[in-house]
Design an enzyme around this catalytic site. Structure first.
Site, PDB file in Angstrom:
ATOM      1  N   GLN A  22       0.916  -1.047   0.121  1.00 17.13           N
ATOM      2  CA  GLN A  22       0.048  -0.032  -0.006  1.00 17.13           C
ATOM      3  C   GLN A  22       0.862   1.214  -0.109  1.00 17.13           C
ATOM      4  OE1 GLN A  22      -1.719   0.497   4.002  1.00 17.13           O
ATOM      5  NE2 GLN A  22      -3.713   1.615   2.861  1.00 17.13           N
ATOM      6  N   GLY A  23       0.822   1.928  -0.990  1.00 15.65           N
ATOM      7  CA  GLY A  23       1.746   3.249  -1.090  1.00 15.65           C
ATOM      8  C   GLY A  23       1.048   4.333  -0.990  1.00 15.65           C
ATOM      9  N   TYR A  24       0.661   4.596   0.345  1.00 12.95           N
ATOM     10  CA  TYR A  24      -0.197   6.078   0.707  1.00 12.95           C
ATOM     11  C   TYR A  24       0.944   6.900   1.479  1.00 12.95           C
ATOM     12  CZ  TYR A  24      -4.761   3.655   0.300  1.00 12.95           C
ATOM     13  OH  TYR A  24      -5.885   3.293  -0.156  1.00 12.95           O
ATOM     14  N   SER A  25       1.245   6.476   2.741  1.00  8.59           N
ATOM     15  CA  SER A  25       2.134   7.513   3.558  1.00  8.59           C
ATOM     16  C   SER A  25       3.452   7.842   3.037  1.00  8.59           C
ATOM     17  CB  SER A  25       2.417   6.554   4.834  1.00  8.59           C
ATOM     18  OG  SER A  25       1.358   6.256   5.490  1.00  8.59           O
TER      19      SER A  25
ATOM     20  N   SER B  68       4.474  -1.117   4.167  1.00  7.28           N
ATOM     21  CA  SER B  68       4.614  -2.710   4.631  1.00  7.28           C
ATOM     22  C   SER B  68       4.817  -3.651   3.372  1.00  7.28           C
ATOM     23  CB  SER B  68       3.543  -3.213   5.365  1.00  7.28           C
ATOM     24  OG  SER B  68       3.415  -2.340   6.506  1.00  7.28           O
TER      25      SER B  68
ATOM     26  N   GLU C 227      -9.232  -1.896   5.438  1.00  9.07           N
ATOM     27  CA  GLU C 227      -8.033  -2.024   6.057  1.00  9.07           C
ATOM     28  C   GLU C 227      -8.275  -1.917   7.589  1.00  9.07           C
ATOM     29  OE1 GLU C 227      -4.968   0.910   5.702  1.00  9.07           O
ATOM     30  OE2 GLU C 227      -3.362  -0.162   6.795  1.00  9.07           O
TER      31      GLU C 227
HETATM   32  C1  FAD Z   1       3.387  -1.090  11.495  1.00  7.14           C
HETATM   33  C2  FAD Z   1       3.098  -0.069  10.451  1.00  7.14           C
HETATM   34  C3  FAD Z   1       2.719  -0.302   9.239  1.00  7.14           C
HETATM   35  C4  FAD Z   1       2.652   0.561   8.179  1.00  7.14           C
HETATM   36  N1  FAD Z   1       2.135   0.238   6.916  1.00  7.14           N
HETATM   37  C5  FAD Z   1       1.901   1.199   5.894  1.00  7.14           C
HETATM   38  C6  FAD Z   1       1.762   0.853   4.883  1.00  7.14           C
HETATM   39  O1  FAD Z   1       1.865  -0.326   4.194  1.00  7.14           O
HETATM   40  N2  FAD Z   1       1.400   1.787   3.602  1.00  7.14           N
HETATM   41  C7  FAD Z   1       1.415   3.175   4.277  1.00  7.14           C
HETATM   42  O2  FAD Z   1       1.040   4.121   3.312  1.00  7.14           O
HETATM   43  N3  FAD Z   1       1.471   3.367   5.324  1.00  7.14           N
HETATM   44  C8  FAD Z   1       1.776   2.619   6.201  1.00  7.14           C
HETATM   45  N4  FAD Z   1       2.013   3.060   7.778  1.00  7.14           N
HETATM   46  C9  FAD Z   1       1.962   4.441   7.976  1.00  7.14           C
HETATM   47  C10 FAD Z   1       0.740   4.797   8.696  1.00  7.14           C
HETATM   48  O3  FAD Z   1      -0.419   4.880   8.036  1.00  7.14           O
HETATM   49  C11 FAD Z   1       1.282   6.067   9.476  1.00  7.14           C
HETATM   50  O4  FAD Z   1       2.090   5.976  10.323  1.00  7.14           O
HETATM   51  C12 FAD Z   1      -0.006   6.655  10.130  1.00  7.14           C
HETATM   52  O5  FAD Z   1      -1.074   7.177   9.277  1.00  7.14           O
HETATM   53  C13 FAD Z   1       0.354   7.921  10.894  1.00  7.14           C
HETATM   54  O6  FAD Z   1       1.132   8.806  10.017  1.00  7.14           O
HETATM   55  P1  FAD Z   1       2.520   9.635  10.653  1.00  7.14           P
HETATM   56  O7  FAD Z   1       3.434   8.256  10.807  1.00  7.14           O
HETATM   57  O8  FAD Z   1       2.878  10.455   9.436  1.00  7.14           O
HETATM   58  O9  FAD Z   1       2.333  10.443  12.074  1.00  7.14           O
HETATM   59  P2  FAD Z   1       1.494  11.602  12.098  1.00  7.14           P
HETATM   60  O10 FAD Z   1       0.527  11.981  11.366  1.00  7.14           O
HETATM   61  O11 FAD Z   1       2.587  12.784  12.123  1.00  7.14           O
HETATM   62  O12 FAD Z   1       1.190  11.540  13.640  1.00  7.14           O
HETATM   63  C14 FAD Z   1       2.229  11.763  14.779  1.00  7.14           C
HETATM   64  C15 FAD Z   1       1.300  11.829  16.146  1.00  7.14           C
HETATM   65  O13 FAD Z   1       0.168  12.643  16.091  1.00  7.14           O
HETATM   66  C16 FAD Z   1      -1.091  12.385  16.064  1.00  7.14           C
HETATM   67  N5  FAD Z   1      -1.942  13.272  15.380  1.00  7.14           N
HETATM   68  C17 FAD Z   1      -1.758  13.647  14.171  1.00  7.14           C
HETATM   69  N6  FAD Z   1      -2.812  14.119  13.766  1.00  7.14           N
HETATM   70  C18 FAD Z   1      -3.807  14.403  14.796  1.00  7.14           C
HETATM   71  C19 FAD Z   1      -4.985  14.815  15.126  1.00  7.14           C
HETATM   72  N7  FAD Z   1      -5.572  15.490  14.265  1.00  7.14           N
HETATM   73  N8  FAD Z   1      -5.524  14.676  16.194  1.00  7.14           N
HETATM   74  C20 FAD Z   1      -5.068  14.066  17.390  1.00  7.14           C
HETATM   75  N9  FAD Z   1      -3.661  13.462  17.103  1.00  7.14           N
HETATM   76  C21 FAD Z   1      -3.260  13.690  15.779  1.00  7.14           C
HETATM   77  C22 FAD Z   1      -1.011  10.883  15.674  1.00  7.14           C
HETATM   78  O14 FAD Z   1      -2.072  10.215  16.237  1.00  7.14           O
HETATM   79  C23 FAD Z   1       0.393  10.507  16.063  1.00  7.14           C
HETATM   80  O15 FAD Z   1       0.523  10.068  17.457  1.00  7.14           O
HETATM   81  C24 FAD Z   1       2.507   1.954   8.564  1.00  7.14           C
HETATM   82  C25 FAD Z   1       2.507   2.496   9.753  1.00  7.14           C
HETATM   83  C26 FAD Z   1       2.903   1.533  10.767  1.00  7.14           C
HETATM   84  C27 FAD Z   1       3.354   1.735  12.156  1.00  7.14           C
END
Ligand code: FAD
Length: 403
Positions: A127-130, A162, A245
């Site tokens: 999944q290429g999102y983040s 992932s 998901e």
């Molecule tokens: C094990 C694992 C597998 C993953 N696999 C994939 C994958 O296959 N493909 C993919 O695309 N991504 C993947 N991800 C990424 C995941 O989707 C992101 O880590 C997640 O969406 C959070 O984004 P971020 O890491 O940029 O944190 P941020 O968005 O920067 O958040 C940092 C912190 O701030 C908090 N926060 C942010 N905005 C708010 C708000 N509005 N209100 C309250 N709190 C807030 C968050 O809860 C978090 O605690 C994976 C992540 C993990 C840990």
């Protein structure tokens, strides 16, 4: 919700028990799902698809079993496979997330081409999102794609992807309409990971294993017909995938099996000759968690019933991811505590290593933290429950330029 077993339901139960008796020895071990499926897992997956225990309601023309949705059938299959200790099938992003998305909005050609081999585990998806700077605020992604000579040409970077280090394909969210408002400028592409210009750099997590990756795109050419829906529809498609998901990540079926494994662990005498089940504080935790898993399971069956009737579960659906992933982590935490000193001594081992019982629990304990983040963090889930589910006022957003 009618939970009475009819004659066909009892027949299905008997059929799976017979499969366990005749073919059970072919089942791969539970766990090990975070690596490319080996030959044994693929053979077992094929068997489950042929018998209709995986992809049961997916139409036959797309490689499934073509059955009508039936809540009790789904529950019987999950229960009987778990009871016999059989591997319930590959839980991949392709099967759990992309396949239902294609069933909802994919073209006929895309469904025929991708669903069957994905169900059988022959095509692994990532999944290429983040991106760095676009996780919770996913619509801010900057990976660009422009059209050139029948292709999208993709440039940019993804992170936390992932399985990308062994995936065959990626469903990619990218920006194709930079002049439109940010949510309306995205598209959802199906990209072969062997396309020139893709570079995958594994990231090692606290388990000591490479489970996700950075993925770089330099002039990656993707045929224009590998878009799902149209240009600018990416946000809509990506959210359909995210819905699946979140349901997958919070699915209580695997937690039922986990409770049973912990109960077995606690009933065994430890090195000191004592059984954890005899310690009131640990027994109390187990019973509370068991009750919560049961509640979560009933909730899951209720959601299945509503969906089978074509009803929108609304608020009830928004709690699944938060509740299920938190519960999963509390369960693995209990197992690590029960293991005592054995739960602390962790040594990272190679990807291909066969994990012993303690290592499996420790890895689950660490990985489960990631499940509370991936697919939308617990904080974001709480916002969704509060704002979209309960209709509470929206939380204040940071002023532009100050976030
Ligand atoms: C094990 C694992 C597998 C993953 N696999 C994939 C994958 O296959 N493909 C993919 O695309 N991504 C993947 N991800 C990424 C995941 O989707 C992101 O880590 C997640 O969406 C959070 O984004 P971020 O890491 O940029 O944190 P941020 O968005 O920067 O958040 C940092 C912190 O701030 C908090 N926060 C942010 N905005 C708010 C708000 N509005 N209100 C309250 N709190 C807030 C968050 O809860 C978090 O605690 C994976 C992540 C993990 C840990």
């Amino acid at each position: 919700m009618d939970l009475t077993y009819s004659e066909p339901h009892r027949a299905l139960q008997a059929e799976i028990r017979e499969l366990a008796r005749t073919h059970g020895h072919l089942s791969p071990k539970q766990g090990g799902g975070r690596r490319r499926p080996d030959a044994r897992t693929l053979a077992w997956q094929r068997l489950l698809v042929e018998r209709g225990y995986v992809g049961r309601t997916i139409p036959r023309e797309y490689g499934g079993h073509g059955a009508q949705p039936d809540v009790l059938e789904a529950a019987i299959i999950a229960d009987e496979l778990a009871r016999a200790g059989l591997y319930p099938g590959i839980m991949s992003q392709g099967i759990s997330m992309l396949v239902p998305t294609l069933l909802e909005v994919g073209s006929e050609e895309q469904r025929r081409r991708w669903i069957g081999p994905t169900l059988r585990g022959e095509i692994i998806w990532c999944q290429g999102y983040s991106e760095p700077g676009a996780g919770s605020d996913l619509a801010s992604i900057r990976t660009r794609a422009v059209v050139d000579d029948g292709h999208f040409v993709v440039n940019g970077q993804k992170i936390w992807t992932s399985s990308a280090h062994y995936a065959d394909m990626m469903f990619l969210l990218c920006r194709t309409e930079p002049d439109r408002p940010k949510h309306a400028g995205l598209s959802y592409l199906l990209v072969s990971m062997s396309t020139p210009g893709i570079e995958v750099r594994p990231l090692v997590t606290m388990t000591g294993r490479a489970e996700f990756n950075e993925v770089f795109f330099t002039d990656v050419r993707v045929p224009v017909d590998q878009i799902v829906l149209g240009r600018g529809d990416g946000w809509h498609v990506a959210n359909l995938t995210l819905k699946h998901e979140r349901l997958m990540l919070g699915d209580p079926s695997k937690l039922v099996h986990r409770v049973e494994r912990i109960a077995e662990l606690m009933a065994r005498a430890g090195v000191d000759g004592e059984r954890s089940i005899d310690r009131p504080e640990l027994r109390d935790r187990l019973l509370r968690l068991q009750a919560e898993v049961l509640a979560s399971r009933c909730h899951h069956l209720r959601l299945l019933t509503q969906r089978a009737r074509g009803e929108d579960p609304g608020l009830a659906q928004t709690i699944v991811k938060y509740f299920g992933t938190t519960l999963g982590h509390r369960l693995s935490a209990l197992a690590v505590d029960v293991l005592g000193a054995g739960g602390l001594a962790y040594e990272p081992r190679g990807e291909a290593a066969e994990d012993d019982e303690a290592t499996t629990w420790q890895i689950d304990y660490m990985y489960d933290v990631g499940l509370m983040i991936g697919g939308g963090t617990s904080q974001i889930q709480k916002n969704i429950i509060a704002e979209r589910g309960l209709g509470l006022p929206r939380e204040p957003r940071a002023a532009p330029g100050r976030s």
